[in-house]
Design an enzyme around this catalytic site. Sequence first.
Site, PDB file in Angstrom:
ATOM      1  CE  LYS A  42      -3.318  -5.728   2.090  1.00 54.77           C
ATOM      2  NZ  LYS A  42      -1.940  -5.311   2.379  1.00 54.77           N
ATOM      3  CG  HIS A  86       2.289  -6.002   2.203  1.00 55.99           C
ATOM      4  ND1 HIS A  86       2.791  -6.808   3.200  1.00 55.99           N
ATOM      5  CD2 HIS A  86       1.703  -4.956   2.823  1.00 55.99           C
ATOM      6  CE1 HIS A  86       2.518  -6.260   4.373  1.00 55.99           C
ATOM      7  NE2 HIS A  86       1.861  -5.135   4.187  1.00 55.99           N
ATOM      8  CB  CYS A 119      -2.951  -1.604   3.352  1.00 56.65           C
ATOM      9  SG  CYS A 119      -1.365  -2.244   2.829  1.00 56.65           S
ATOM     10  CG  ASP A 150      -0.214  -4.186  -0.479  1.00 54.80           C
ATOM     11  OD1 ASP A 150       0.307  -3.153  -0.031  1.00 54.80           O
ATOM     12  OD2 ASP A 150      -0.901  -4.953   0.215  1.00 54.80           O
ATOM     13  CG  ASP A 151       3.288  -2.042   0.700  1.00 59.29           C
ATOM     14  OD1 ASP A 151       2.249  -1.377   0.782  1.00 59.29           O
ATOM     15  OD2 ASP A 151       3.747  -2.711   1.639  1.00 59.29           O
ATOM     16  NE  ARG A 189      -5.147  -2.357   0.349  1.00 58.09           N
ATOM     17  CZ  ARG A 189      -4.651  -3.182  -0.579  1.00 58.09           C
ATOM     18  NH1 ARG A 189      -5.434  -4.016  -1.216  1.00 58.09           N
ATOM     19  NH2 ARG A 189      -3.363  -3.181  -0.842  1.00 58.09           N
ATOM     20  CG  ASP A 212      -1.486  -0.389  -1.056  1.00 57.35           C
ATOM     21  OD1 ASP A 212      -0.328  -0.360  -1.515  1.00 57.35           O
ATOM     22  OD2 ASP A 212      -1.772  -0.961   0.014  1.00 57.35           O
ATOM     23  CG  ASN A 213       0.981   1.836   0.758  1.00 62.20           C
ATOM     24  OD1 ASN A 213       0.046   1.190   1.218  1.00 62.20           O
ATOM     25  ND2 ASN A 213       2.203   1.330   0.671  1.00 62.20           N
ATOM     26  CG  HIS A 254      -5.905  -4.687   4.788  1.00 64.94           C
ATOM     27  ND1 HIS A 254      -4.600  -4.245   4.783  1.00 64.94           N
ATOM     28  CD2 HIS A 254      -6.180  -5.006   6.093  1.00 64.94           C
ATOM     29  CE1 HIS A 254      -4.107  -4.292   5.997  1.00 64.94           C
ATOM     30  NE2 HIS A 254      -5.038  -4.752   6.816  1.00 64.94           N
ATOM     31  CB  SER A 277      -1.077  -7.323   5.270  1.00 64.47           C
ATOM     32  OG  SER A 277      -1.506  -6.013   4.995  1.00 64.47           O
ATOM     33  CE  LYS A 296       2.980  -0.235   4.383  1.00 65.12           C
ATOM     34  NZ  LYS A 296       2.799  -1.675   4.166  1.00 65.12           N
TER      35      LYS A 296
HETATM   36 MG    MG Z   1       0.089  -1.227   0.976  1.00 66.42          MG
END
Ligand code: MG
Length: 511
Positions: free
Chosen positions: A163, A271, A109, A69-70, A113, A323-324, A165, A188, A344
């Site tokens: 996660k 994240h 996010c 994540d991130d 996803r 995810d980003n 989301h 998150s 992001k």
């Molecule tokens: Mg993310």
Amino acid sequence: MLTNESVRIPILCAKLFTGSKSMTPNPLKHASWVRNVLSLTAVVCLALLLDRADASEAKLPNIVLIFADDLGYGDLGCFGSKTIRTPHLDRLAEQGRKFTNFMVASPVCTPSRAALLTACYPKRVGMHQHVLFPTSTKGLNPTEHTIADHLKTQGYATACIGKWHLGHHPEVLPTAQGFDTYFGIPYSNDMNYPDNKAKPQGGAGGMDALWTDPESALTKWKTPLFENEKIVELPVDQRTVTRRYTQKAIDFVKANRDRPFFVYLPHSMPHIPLYVPDDVRDPDPKRAYINTIEHIDTEIGRLLQTLDETGVSENTFVIFTSDNGPWLPFKHHGGSAGPLRDGKGTTFEGGQRVPCLIRGPGIPPGTVCDALTGTIDVLPTIAAIIGSPLPSDRKIDGMDVSTLWMGTDTRSPREEFVYYTAQGEVEGIRQGDWKLLVKKPAPPNQQAKQTPNSDKKSQDPQILLFDLSKDLGEQSNQWKSQPEIVNRLRARLEEIDAEITQNARAPWVKP
Ligand code: MG
């Protein structure tokens, strides 16, 4: 160790048994010829399979999909990081294939996803408008066909660990979306149950204070941990969550080693806020992000070791991506996009181009793929590899790029890719090496935030055209010298978005 030849045979056999268009001549004219060849091939394949002591090679390949994540494009050793050590992911790159041109379908996010799991641009499944919150009343529609839905129909054991989301209501949690089991946080790790209030101060300074006080994981946050549809810990102890996700995944692999399995492991970090177990913690808040990634890498190493020890590595696809892009305003609590522009939340490459590593049967080890592909292509590619067609009752955006995974072609079936903003507005398109961004002016109350290189501060959109083959960092705007390309890409962008808008399906909304 994976060897190319030993893992390629089951895949080839599967393709022959299920029939490949390119291998089937005129069926009327050559029916008996085809039968004879297929019979002979089947016998040879069967003999090869029976000759192998490890019976697991005969079953469908397992899938382990790890989604950070991130995590930014420049945050792994194998993607050029000089500060973060990721030996286990670097080894994955050596044993598999590194994708340098791999895109996510949103810079935030939730939509990202949705795209990964459904092979659709988020707008097509109604999940494009930014992220969900603890107060949100919508989620991914369970009528969508996820990777888990697809693999479950093929007899896979399926688990979501991490996660989610895509909606925290029971009707849309992973157990309603093709997963047998779920263990993880529903949104998150900077979101609080039940109303997202009473959160500690943000920014890099706020994160420094939290890192310096590890107990803050319990005293300052209230993110829930779910087991299937029930909250089992509130707040989740974020210090140990990465390790506990890993242990769940390890236990799942061990329990399902004799049947095909799919583990979707979307880690909640890096994240913010960042936490690691006390026994690996570096007290320097300036090293929080480095410490967190290195801990994730260590934990991935434990999972990869389990695949080896249970004897399933050679028949398992391991996919690692993010995810980003990195959350840059958080400075040393956020990552790096390496050579890419921004991070992001933006449609620049730093927001949506992510590191990707894939290891598995038939994938040539230690190779690099520079062709365009992304998360929306994962589901159709897996479906093609296991020889099970996707449902034909709906339109998706993903493509079978198995030739890229297997290294049998350098040219991607994907010739274009559309960029949507974090709020779900269409903003750009990529065709070949050309990338066009059409940035609409900010609303009047946000005019001051307009990017400094706007061509003019009016209601006209800002047009940006980059040649990514020469300008990966998106610094040299070519729009004035290439009006024909601008017009062609802009028309195509509007055409694709109009089709998606017209055929968009509704998300689930709480009755
Ligand atoms: Mg993310």
